[in-house]
Design a protein around this motif. Structure first.
Motif, short mmCIF file in Angstrom:
data_model
loop_
_atom_site.label_atom_id
_atom_site.label_comp_id
_atom_site.label_asym_id
_atom_site.label_seq_id
_atom_site.Cartn_x
_atom_site.Cartn_y
_atom_site.Cartn_z
N GLY A 275 23.28 15.65 33.35
CA GLY A 275 22.29 14.59 33.23
C GLY A 275 22.83 13.38 32.50
O GLY A 275 24.02 13.05 32.57
N ILE A 276 21.94 12.69 31.78
CA ILE A 276 22.28 11.45 31.08
C ILE A 276 22.81 11.79 29.70
O ILE A 276 22.12 12.42 28.90
N ASP A 277 24.05 11.39 29.41
CA ASP A 277 24.62 11.75 28.11
C ASP A 277 24.19 10.76 27.03
O ASP A 277 23.33 9.90 27.25
N ASP A 278 24.78 10.87 25.85
CA ASP A 278 24.35 10.05 24.71
C ASP A 278 24.60 8.56 24.93
O ASP A 278 23.90 7.73 24.34
N THR A 320 15.44 10.27 30.14
CA THR A 320 15.80 10.41 28.73
C THR A 320 17.27 10.79 28.60
O THR A 320 17.73 11.74 29.24
N GLY A 321 18.01 10.07 27.79
CA GLY A 321 19.42 10.35 27.57
C GLY A 321 19.67 11.12 26.29
O GLY A 321 18.99 10.93 25.30
N GLY A 322 20.67 12.01 26.32
CA GLY A 322 21.13 12.68 25.12
C GLY A 322 20.15 13.63 24.47
O GLY A 322 20.28 13.96 23.29
N SER A 323 19.16 14.12 25.20
CA SER A 323 18.20 15.05 24.63
C SER A 323 18.83 16.42 24.43
O SER A 323 19.72 16.83 25.18
N ASP A 324 18.37 17.16 23.43
CA ASP A 324 18.82 18.53 23.21
C ASP A 324 18.06 19.53 24.06
O ASP A 324 18.43 20.70 24.12
N SER A 325 16.98 19.11 24.73
CA SER A 325 16.11 20.07 25.40
C SER A 325 15.95 19.81 26.90
O SER A 325 15.25 20.57 27.57
N CYS A 326 16.57 18.76 27.45
CA CYS A 326 16.42 18.48 28.88
C CYS A 326 17.50 17.49 29.28
O CYS A 326 18.08 16.80 28.46
N SER A 327 17.77 17.44 30.60
CA SER A 327 18.91 16.67 31.10
C SER A 327 18.60 15.21 31.36
O SER A 327 19.52 14.39 31.47
N GLY A 328 17.31 14.87 31.52
CA GLY A 328 16.95 13.49 31.81
C GLY A 328 17.02 13.11 33.28
O GLY A 328 16.82 11.95 33.63
N ILE A 329 17.33 14.09 34.15
CA ILE A 329 17.38 13.83 35.59
C ILE A 329 16.53 14.85 36.32
O ILE A 329 16.29 15.95 35.80
N PRO A 330 16.04 14.54 37.52
CA PRO A 330 15.29 15.54 38.30
C PRO A 330 16.20 16.72 38.66
O PRO A 330 17.29 16.53 39.21
N GLN A 331 15.78 17.92 38.34
CA GLN A 331 16.56 19.12 38.65
C GLN A 331 15.68 20.35 38.53
O GLN A 331 14.67 20.34 37.82
N ASP A 332 16.06 21.40 39.20
CA ASP A 332 15.41 22.68 39.00
C ASP A 332 15.87 23.28 37.68
O ASP A 332 17.02 23.07 37.26
N PRO A 333 15.01 24.05 37.01
CA PRO A 333 15.46 24.73 35.79
C PRO A 333 16.68 25.61 36.07
O PRO A 333 16.72 26.31 37.08
N TRP A 334 17.67 25.52 35.20
CA TRP A 334 18.89 26.33 35.24
C TRP A 334 19.77 25.97 36.44
O TRP A 334 20.65 26.75 36.80
N TYR A 335 19.60 24.79 37.01
CA TYR A 335 20.42 24.42 38.17
C TYR A 335 21.92 24.46 37.82
O TYR A 335 22.73 25.02 38.57
N PHE A 336 22.30 23.83 36.73
CA PHE A 336 23.73 23.75 36.39
C PHE A 336 24.28 25.12 36.01
O PHE A 336 25.43 25.44 36.34
#
Length: 583
Positions: A275-278, A320-336
């Protein structure tokens, strides 16, 4: 057995004598051979500071191996390590020990990681903090023997990259532990996690390896953080991963002239940030980047594939960028996680059929006598599409939850219909949607709120924090669900202020316009604020070491829209909230 002060004094004397002889005194468990990690391992970082269970999240996500972040001292100058520098979380079997045993029972393992940005910035990375090489080596040995691990990761960033004394102490201590392990028949690897440019390590990272070579210290894996380049360029993150590691292999050849190209690639680790990094949107690792990175990692035979961090593998905070709890991009849970998991063991062999399931929206408020619907989405994460049996559980008396259709082919969607009878009891209820194919099941949570008397269709959702996720709450970096301290139930909300943020966690509600409400909740911590903003402005605060109830009366404006929030204050410690309600 608890050691007396006189025994500790004797041990200190022995340690001094041992140091003069170039030895390391070990007071932990006897050394024996731990199980080595696979030659090719996927081990995402796990944020050990947020109250999650490593074993539970590993099971939910499908990650067999975890890199546990982070171990550090509680203050600069200390030689004692704790998880997250928290003196309540010592290096002991009572802390994470049962989780690690459970992970191993499922065929996985853990890699403790020392340092991290906060420790490297604040002087609590042990080699920066402690001036005794023997004490540092003893701390490494204690982690190894307490948890029976076969690798330690050294995450060296920020100020630690220019602390030449700390770099030298760290490498000398690693060398002592390597000698100790060899003498005791124990397999122990050491990895260095370092920031990178798009063409390989910068000078400070190379200095870490140069010092290791000068001390005769073996570096088994160099793990590049292929994110946070901070070069104000727009990045193709998958391609940058390839160019950065290609540069690293050329650099490793300088320190390992006898190794083949295959052996050098076998020393490489890669840590992505999904997702979106810091830095921001210019550095976004997308779902489309993950499959080619996996294929490339397999083809090159690298050692470690990872990402920061397991708790981010969720699309619950778009933009949202740099969050500790989500990637900030549309995705299924545990996709990566599902995409990278086949890398362990080499990524070759039969592809396992697997899938994901999610519910959108993830929550709703339903008045007694009312109903709502949500979309249950499934996706193929590996292999081919299977037929998935769907069911919904957890509905309380007076509430029905049904799925239509009751089975789908992975990749298709179904509708979750929820109805509350006139007699449904007020409360917040997590409903679990389970998708099953053969012996494999995955779940998603839908949080239902049934308002009480005087309630509202936009009533506060998940105010007791008993669902499996923060949704629909969103938090600034560091905010999370925790299992301690709690006021009621098994979870509470943690807000994590820093010098640059209040750590606000909030959710937006649409209430009746021009109507009087009262927000109440239980809080604890220094400068804990509970309040509303937007269509109304009101708050209350307290500083308390125990739970205190705050009450915030307010009147909505013409729109009825408000944001309910909990936050702390700049530079202060974490604050906690639980059992919020709105009347």
């Amino acid at each position: 057995m608890r050691r007396t002060r006189s025994v500790r004094a004797l041990l200190a004397t022995l340690a001094t004598l041992a140091a003069s002889a170039g030895l390391v005194l070990t007071t932990g468990a006897a050394a024996h051979a731990a199980t080595p990690l696979p030659a090719h391992v996927f081990a995402p970082y796990f944020e050990a500071y947020n109250g999650d269970s490593p074993a539970a999240l590993a099971q939910q996500s499908g990650a067999k191996y975890l890199t546990m972040a982070f171990v550090q001292t509680e203050r600069p100058g200390s030689c004692t390590t704790y998880w997250n520098g928290d003196t309540g979380m010592p290096i002991a079997s009572s802390v994470f020990g049962q989780d690690f045993t459970t992970i191993r029972s499922r065929g996985g393992d853990v890699i403790p990681s020392l340092g991290g940005y906060a420790a490297d910035n604040g002087g609590t990375e042990i080699a920066d903090s402690c001036t005794s090489v023997d004490s540092i080596a003893a701390a490494y040995e204690k982690i190894i023997t307490t948890y029976d691990v076969s690798r330690l990761d050294m995450d060296v960033e920020d100020n630690s990259l220019t602390n030449t004394a700390g770099i030298d102490r760290r490498n000398k201590a690693i060398k002592k532990v390597q000698d100790w392990a060899a003498a005791n028949g124990r397999s122990v690897q050491f990895s260095y996690t370092l920031p990178t440019t798009t063409s390989g390590l910068g000078d400070t990272g190379l200095d870490v390896l140069r010092n290791a070579a000068s001390n005769g210290t073996r570096v088994d894996v160099v793990n590049l953080m292929t994110f946070d380049y901070y070069d104000n360029a727009t990045h193709n993150m998958a391609n940058d991963t390839k160019t950065a590691t290609t540069g690293l292999v050329g650099q490793l050849a300088q320190f390992n002239p006898g190794k083949t190209q295959a052996q050098l690639w076998g020393m490489v680790g890669v840590t992505e940030m999904p997702g979106i990094d810091d830095f921001g949107p210019a550095e976004t690792f997308t779902t489309a980047d993950a499959p080619p990175v996996l294929d490339w990692a397999v083809s090159k035979g690298i050692n470690t594939l990872s990402f920061w961090a397991l708790q981010r593998d969720s699309g619950s905070c778009p933009g949202t960028g740099g969050s500790d709890s989500c990637s900030g991009i549309p995705q299924d849970p545990w996709y990566f996680t599902h995409t990278f998991a086949p890398f362990t063991g080499g990524g070759s062999g039969p592809v396992t059929n697997d899938f994901s399931v999610s519910v959108a929206p993830g929550s709703a408020s339903v008045q007694p006598g009312g109903s709502t619907t949500a979309s249950v989405k499934t996706a193929v994460t590996s292999g081919t599409a299977q037929t998935l049996a769907l069911k919904a559980t957890g509905a309380p008396a007076g509430v029905t939850a049904a799925l239509s259709p009751a089975s789908v082919t992975a990749g298709a969607s179904a509708t979750l219909s929820v109805s509350a009878s006139a007699s449904a009891a007020p409360g917040t209820y997590p409903l679990t949607v389970t998708a099953t194919a053969g012996s494999v099941s995955h779940t998603a949570t839908f949080t239902l709120t049934v308002p009480g008397p005087g309630g509202d269709s936009g009533a506060l959702v998940n105010g007791g924090f008993e669902s499996a996720s923060l949704a629909p709450w969103t938090c600034e970096s560091g905010g999370a669900l925790v299992t301690t301290p709690v006021h009621g139930g098994t979870h509470a909300l943690k807000s994590a202020p820093t010098s640059a943020q209040t750590g606000q966690c909030g959710q937006t509600l649409t209430l009746s316009p021009n109507t009087h409400y009262t927000l109440s909740g239980w809080v604890q911590g220094s400068y804990a604020y509970l309040g509303v903003s937007g269509g109304a402005t009101a708050s209350a605060w307290t500083s308390s070491t125990g739970w205190s109830k705050l009450t915030v009366p307010f009147t909505t404006g013409a729109s009825g829209t408000v944001t309910v929030y909990l936050h702390g204050w700049y530079g202060q410690s974490a604050v906690y909230g639980d059992d919020f309600s709105l009347t």
